[in-house]
Design an enzyme around this catalytic site. Structure first.
Site, PDB file in Angstrom:
ATOM      1  N   GLU A 118       0.831  -1.216   0.000  1.00  0.00           N
ATOM      2  CA  GLU A 118       0.000   0.000   0.000  1.00  0.00           C
ATOM      3  C   GLU A 118       0.866   1.268   0.000  1.00  0.00           C
ATOM      4  O   GLU A 118       0.331   2.364   0.152  1.00  0.00           O
ATOM      5  CB  GLU A 118      -0.933   0.020   1.224  1.00  0.00           C
ATOM      6  CG  GLU A 118      -1.842  -1.191   1.375  1.00  0.00           C
ATOM      7  CD  GLU A 118      -3.145  -1.098   0.578  1.00  0.00           C
ATOM      8  OE1 GLU A 118      -3.278  -0.148  -0.206  1.00  0.00           O
ATOM      9  OE2 GLU A 118      -3.985  -1.989   0.736  1.00  0.00           O
ATOM     10  N   HIS A 141      -3.372   1.996   8.397  1.00  0.00           N
ATOM     11  CA  HIS A 141      -4.426   1.172   7.795  1.00  0.00           C
ATOM     12  C   HIS A 141      -4.518  -0.141   8.563  1.00  0.00           C
ATOM     13  O   HIS A 141      -3.498  -0.779   8.840  1.00  0.00           O
ATOM     14  CB  HIS A 141      -4.102   0.905   6.317  1.00  0.00           C
ATOM     15  CG  HIS A 141      -4.872  -0.252   5.761  1.00  0.00           C
ATOM     16  ND1 HIS A 141      -6.251  -0.302   5.765  1.00  0.00           N
ATOM     17  CD2 HIS A 141      -4.462  -1.427   5.206  1.00  0.00           C
ATOM     18  CE1 HIS A 141      -6.642  -1.442   5.230  1.00  0.00           C
ATOM     19  NE2 HIS A 141      -5.574  -2.144   4.891  1.00  0.00           N
ATOM     20  N   HIS A 143      -7.561  -3.610   9.840  1.00  0.00           N
ATOM     21  CA  HIS A 143      -8.752  -4.396   9.484  1.00  0.00           C
ATOM     22  C   HIS A 143      -9.636  -4.618  10.719  1.00  0.00           C
ATOM     23  O   HIS A 143      -9.719  -5.742  11.216  1.00  0.00           O
ATOM     24  CB  HIS A 143      -8.325  -5.756   8.910  1.00  0.00           C
ATOM     25  CG  HIS A 143      -7.523  -5.698   7.643  1.00  0.00           C
ATOM     26  ND1 HIS A 143      -6.906  -6.812   7.075  1.00  0.00           N
ATOM     27  CD2 HIS A 143      -7.227  -4.657   6.812  1.00  0.00           C
ATOM     28  CE1 HIS A 143      -6.279  -6.458   5.961  1.00  0.00           C
ATOM     29  NE2 HIS A 143      -6.448  -5.157   5.782  1.00  0.00           N
ATOM     30  N   GLU A 172     -18.335   9.783  22.879  1.00  0.00           N
ATOM     31  CA  GLU A 172     -16.911   9.891  22.500  1.00  0.00           C
ATOM     32  C   GLU A 172     -16.707   9.787  20.994  1.00  0.00           C
ATOM     33  O   GLU A 172     -15.768  10.370  20.448  1.00  0.00           O
ATOM     34  CB  GLU A 172     -16.070   8.807  23.194  1.00  0.00           C
ATOM     35  CG  GLU A 172     -15.701   9.125  24.621  1.00  0.00           C
ATOM     36  CD  GLU A 172     -16.879   9.090  25.582  1.00  0.00           C
ATOM     37  OE1 GLU A 172     -17.944   8.534  25.216  1.00  0.00           O
ATOM     38  OE2 GLU A 172     -16.746   9.648  26.685  1.00  0.00           O
ATOM     39  N   HIS A 213     -13.014  -4.199   3.416  1.00  0.00           N
ATOM     40  CA  HIS A 213     -11.564  -4.337   3.537  1.00  0.00           C
ATOM     41  C   HIS A 213     -11.031  -3.794   4.866  1.00  0.00           C
ATOM     42  O   HIS A 213     -10.392  -4.518   5.611  1.00  0.00           O
ATOM     43  CB  HIS A 213     -10.878  -3.641   2.346  1.00  0.00           C
ATOM     44  CG  HIS A 213      -9.390  -3.678   2.393  1.00  0.00           C
ATOM     45  ND1 HIS A 213      -8.598  -3.327   1.326  1.00  0.00           N
ATOM     46  CD2 HIS A 213      -8.517  -3.999   3.372  1.00  0.00           C
ATOM     47  CE1 HIS A 213      -7.327  -3.446   1.651  1.00  0.00           C
ATOM     48  NE2 HIS A 213      -7.247  -3.850   2.891  1.00  0.00           N
TER      49      HIS A 213
HETATM   50  P1  13P Z   1       0.969  -5.448   3.088  1.00  0.00           P
HETATM   51  O1  13P Z   1       1.430  -6.698   3.816  1.00  0.00           O
HETATM   52  O2  13P Z   1       1.582  -5.342   1.718  1.00  0.00           O
HETATM   53  O3  13P Z   1       1.203  -4.234   3.939  1.00  0.00           O
HETATM   54  O4  13P Z   1      -0.608  -5.584   2.842  1.00  0.00           O
HETATM   55  C1  13P Z   1      -1.489  -5.720   3.925  1.00  0.00           C
HETATM   56  C2  13P Z   1      -2.823  -5.112   3.674  1.00  0.00           C
HETATM   57  O5  13P Z   1      -3.584  -4.915   4.612  1.00  0.00           O
HETATM   58  C3  13P Z   1      -3.206  -4.722   2.299  1.00  0.00           C
HETATM   59  O6  13P Z   1      -4.330  -3.918   2.312  1.00  0.00           O
HETATM   60 ZN    ZN Z   2      -5.606  -4.076   4.150  1.00  0.00          ZN
END
Ligand code: 13P
Ligand code: ZN
Length: 266
Positions: A118, A141, A143, A172, A213
């Site tokens: 990314e 970023h 998940h 909050e 995602h």
């Molecule tokens: P990377 O391991 O390349 O950082 O990818 C992880 C990810 O969450 C892609 O969206």
């Molecule tokens: Zn990701």
């Protein structure tokens, strides 16, 4: 060791990145190599560290990032696990320097660990925010399970609905995420298309959801970025726990939400 041992501010910043990587794993938001981090550390580097020779040939960028010319970032490595980044950020990430024309980057420390897939997105975001004059240092970023779950539900793909519902779960959330949440329709991870769609939303928000995602937050401080995502996911958990118990959560009223604005200078 290529970096200078007694660079206390840099060491402290890397320790904060490792701390957050540990939280991401503990929260269950970092399955396998899920998630990535980049932090602008230019102001923390000694002059001689900034001049370190490259560990590998320069790597071209798909799109130039001219506003970042010469700047230096810590970035997590592609395929690297947050739980290991937490223990050893330099075996699982690297320090990169953007070229003076903004068209490529070099890895300068500690080891030639290839950056996250990314990275083009992260750099375009840092570049955009710099052009806007925003004092941004972090792109995070991850998940988060519950908030990703909500992006599988059509009504929540509307950013206004998602923001209003999440704000109304707990005061909050309104206070910590005052600009609300942007929503990016599904795109292939790591693509320039995803980066461009994200940049559009960063004009209005500090945090965006990537449909089915994950979440991306920008800011000056990595702990604050983590806390904002944690607060958003808490709201998603409250919403889902109510639904699981069989009722639609009432949510705070418009007045209750609006009353927070003057009280907290939002
Ligand atoms: P990377 O391991 O390349 O950082 O990818 C992880 C990810 O969450 C892609 O969206
Ligand atoms: Zn990701």
């Amino acid at each position: 060791m290529r970096l200078i041992n007694n660079n206390a501010p840099l060491t402290a910043e890397i320790a904060r990145i490792a701390e957050v990587a540990g939280y991401l794993w503990e929260r269950g938001w970092a399955e396998r190599n899920g998630g990535n981090i980049s932090v602008n550390i230019t102001s923390l580097m000694y002059e001689e560290e900034k001049e370190l020779t490259s560990l590998c040939p320069a790597i071209p960028l798909k799109e130039p990032v001219k506003a970042l010319a010469g700047e230096i970032f810590y970035v997590t490595g592609t395929g690297k696990r947050m739980r290991y980044i937490a223990k050893d950020p330099f075996a699982n990430g690297s320090i990169i320097r953007i070229s003076t024309d903004g068209c490529s980057f070099e890895i300068i420390a500690e080891e030639p660990v290839p950056p996250t897939s990314e990275l083009p997105s992260h750099l375009l975001m840092h570049n955009y925010l710099r052009e806007q004059g925003r004092d941004n240092r972090v792109v995070l970023h991850t998940h988060p399970t519950e908030i990703i779950g909500l992006t599988h539900c059509k009504p929540f793909l509307d950013a206004t609905t998602l923001t209003r519902t999440m704000w109304s779960m707990i005061p909050e959330c309104r206070i910590i995420i005052p600009k609300g949440i942007g929503m990016i329709p599904y795109e292939i991870p790591g693509t320039i298309e995803l980066a461009h769609a994200t940049i559009k939303e960063l004009a209005k928000h500090d945090m965006v959801c990537w449909e089915k995602h994950g979440v991306l937050a920008v800011g000056e401080d990595i702990i604050e970025c983590f806390d904002a995502i944690d607060t958003l996911n808490k709201s998603a958990q409250i919403y889902l726990v109510a639904r699981t118990a069989g009722f639609e959560p009432e949510g705070m009223t418009d007045k209750q939400l609006d009353d927070l604005v003057p009280t907290f200078n939002l």
